[in-house]
Scaffold this motif. Sequence first.
Motif, short mmCIF file in Angstrom:
data_model
loop_
_atom_site.label_atom_id
_atom_site.label_comp_id
_atom_site.label_asym_id
_atom_site.label_seq_id
_atom_site.Cartn_x
_atom_site.Cartn_y
_atom_site.Cartn_z
N MET A 131 13.76 -53.71 -12.57
CA MET A 131 13.32 -52.89 -11.45
C MET A 131 13.72 -53.52 -10.13
N SER A 132 14.12 -52.66 -9.16
CA SER A 132 14.49 -53.18 -7.85
C SER A 132 13.23 -53.57 -7.09
N ILE A 133 13.37 -54.57 -6.25
CA ILE A 133 12.22 -55.03 -5.48
C ILE A 133 11.97 -54.07 -4.32
N PRO A 134 10.72 -53.93 -3.84
CA PRO A 134 10.45 -53.06 -2.69
C PRO A 134 11.17 -53.58 -1.43
N LEU A 135 11.48 -52.67 -0.53
CA LEU A 135 12.06 -53.09 0.75
C LEU A 135 11.05 -53.95 1.51
N LEU A 136 9.79 -53.51 1.52
CA LEU A 136 8.72 -54.23 2.21
C LEU A 136 7.53 -54.37 1.28
N GLU A 137 6.99 -55.58 1.19
CA GLU A 137 5.78 -55.82 0.41
C GLU A 137 4.83 -56.69 1.22
N VAL A 138 3.68 -56.14 1.54
CA VAL A 138 2.66 -56.85 2.32
C VAL A 138 1.58 -57.32 1.37
N ARG A 139 1.27 -58.62 1.41
CA ARG A 139 0.32 -59.20 0.48
C ARG A 139 -0.83 -59.88 1.21
N ASP A 140 -2.02 -59.31 1.07
CA ASP A 140 -3.26 -59.90 1.60
C ASP A 140 -3.10 -60.32 3.06
N LEU A 141 -2.58 -59.44 3.88
CA LEU A 141 -2.34 -59.72 5.29
C LEU A 141 -3.65 -59.76 6.07
N LYS A 142 -3.83 -60.81 6.85
CA LYS A 142 -5.02 -60.93 7.70
C LYS A 142 -4.62 -61.30 9.12
N LYS A 143 -5.28 -60.64 10.08
CA LYS A 143 -5.12 -60.98 11.49
C LYS A 143 -6.50 -61.01 12.11
N HIS A 144 -6.98 -62.23 12.38
CA HIS A 144 -8.28 -62.43 13.01
C HIS A 144 -8.08 -62.97 14.42
N PHE A 145 -8.68 -62.30 15.38
CA PHE A 145 -8.58 -62.73 16.78
C PHE A 145 -9.76 -63.64 17.12
N PRO A 146 -9.51 -64.84 17.62
CA PRO A 146 -10.62 -65.73 17.96
C PRO A 146 -11.38 -65.25 19.19
N VAL A 147 -12.68 -65.44 19.19
CA VAL A 147 -13.54 -65.13 20.34
C VAL A 147 -13.96 -66.47 20.96
N ARG A 148 -13.59 -66.68 22.20
CA ARG A 148 -13.87 -67.96 22.87
C ARG A 148 -14.96 -67.77 23.92
N THR A 149 -15.91 -68.67 23.97
CA THR A 149 -17.02 -68.59 24.93
C THR A 149 -17.28 -69.96 25.54
N GLY A 150 -18.02 -69.92 26.64
CA GLY A 150 -18.43 -71.16 27.29
C GLY A 150 -17.36 -71.76 28.18
N LEU A 151 -17.74 -72.80 28.87
CA LEU A 151 -16.85 -73.46 29.82
C LEU A 151 -15.63 -74.06 29.13
N LEU A 152 -15.82 -74.56 27.92
CA LEU A 152 -14.74 -75.21 27.19
C LEU A 152 -13.95 -74.22 26.32
N GLN A 153 -14.35 -72.95 26.39
CA GLN A 153 -13.64 -71.90 25.64
C GLN A 153 -13.52 -72.23 24.14
N ARG A 154 -14.63 -72.65 23.57
CA ARG A 154 -14.64 -72.94 22.14
C ARG A 154 -14.64 -71.63 21.34
N VAL A 155 -14.01 -71.65 20.17
CA VAL A 155 -13.99 -70.49 19.28
C VAL A 155 -15.35 -70.38 18.59
N THR A 156 -16.05 -69.29 18.85
CA THR A 156 -17.40 -69.11 18.29
C THR A 156 -17.45 -68.01 17.23
N ALA A 157 -16.42 -67.17 17.16
CA ALA A 157 -16.38 -66.09 16.16
C ALA A 157 -14.96 -65.56 16.07
N HIS A 158 -14.76 -64.64 15.14
CA HIS A 158 -13.44 -64.02 14.98
C HIS A 158 -13.60 -62.50 14.81
#
Length: 323
Positions: free
Chosen positions: A1-28
């Motif tokens: 069988m031919s392989i797919p042109l595009l195969e996406v596997r378990d793709l994740k994109k989490h944007f960090p949420v930064r708070t406070g004076l030091l801009q620490r990551v507190t959530a996503h």
Amino acid sequence: MSIPLLEVRDLKKHFPVRTGLLQRVTAHVKAVDGVSFSLDQGETLGLVGESGCGKSTTGRAILRLLPVTSGEVMFQGKNLLAMHGEELRRARQQFQMVFQDPFASLDPRMTVSRIVGEPLEAHGLGSSKAERDDRVVHILEEVGLDPSVLNRYAFEFSGGQRQRIGIARALVLNPSLVVADEPVSALDVSIQAQVINLLAELREKLSLTYLFIAHDLSVVKHISDRVAVMYLGRIVETARTEELFSDPMHPYTQALLSAAPVPEPGKKGERIILGGDVPSPLNPPSGCTFHPRCFRAMDRCSREIPELMERKNGHFTACHLYD
């Protein structure tokens, strides 16, 4: 069988949420949270869902326009996320994007000739300026624009004409894959059908493969071979277009289709009204993220995340109802 042109596997994109004076990551913000699908050469996959479900983020992450948190994007058998430098630059010739807003995606200070010809210069294609100009003229004619527009500026055109310019820019490199991010949602209804028909014609003529992102189900039904339904960063159902529209299995898909207008209102089934609002991807519900709004939710839905599994031939659904 031919392989797919595009195969996406378990793709994740989490944007960090930064708070406070030091801009620490507190959530996503979990904009895309484990998306998987494949696309064969010449196929069109419609990616649908409500605003904020992660459709556009998925498209941009696939094309490396956004850094990806985790997962794999296999294009012609090679992982795009592992590519860098010259290898990635060469690969980019094979995948392009048509953006949602033709008024924002074109530089008003550039002529049509420069807008469409810029990708050729960036990739060093064409042995001379004359050869690049010939390619620009040819692709403009393919999208239904006269070569006389070459020296005009983007702001001189209507929305539909601007989107044709954007399509020409995406196709000038002769790509295999085009990600169309809601390409008609910013256009007048009278123009939408023209652009959709143009994209369908170009797919056949140029052997293109589309990932077609939209929230309008009637548009997706017209152009797509298969449909994937997203909810809060995950795909909850995918099937052949005819199968999904005739026999939707996931309660969210059923609700979406019940709200879509039909040519013969007398044949329309009962409208399914969902309670509450779409939860925030910053703090998604436990278990199945749809369970707080689902009219068929069970106790286990709040505890266990359902897997996207094949329930019928080629029809995949992430729902405990079918376990």
